[in-house]
Scaffold this motif. Structure first.
Motif: not given
Length: 77
Positions: A45-52
């Motif tokens: 799975k593509a890595p999720e973008a970190p939540v700001a």
């Protein structure tokens, strides 16, 4: 007589090394095939973008707590 024994020993050595080489070559090919099959049916799975988040406010609270703890420690000493 000794020449024949040395020759036979060299033949067995070369045969043994060839068998090990072929086995390792086949093993590498099987592992590569296994990796292809696993990636086909179970792709990563593509890595999720970190939540700001607002880290500055959280860090300020931590720094304030540390400063307060150090101040209380120095008062007790």
């Amino acid at each position: 007589m000794e020449i024949d024994l040395v020759g036979e020993g060299l033949k067995f050595m070369v045969l043994g090394m060839a068998i090990v080489f072929v086995f390792l070559f086949v093993l590498v090919q099987v592992v590569k095939l296994q990796a292809l099959i696993i990636n086909k049916y179970f792709p990563e799975k593509a890595p999720e973008a970190p939540v700001a988040t607002n880290n500055a406010a959280g860090e300020a609270h931590h720094v304030a707590a540390i400063v307060a703890a150090i101040t209380e420690f120095r008062k007790q000493s």
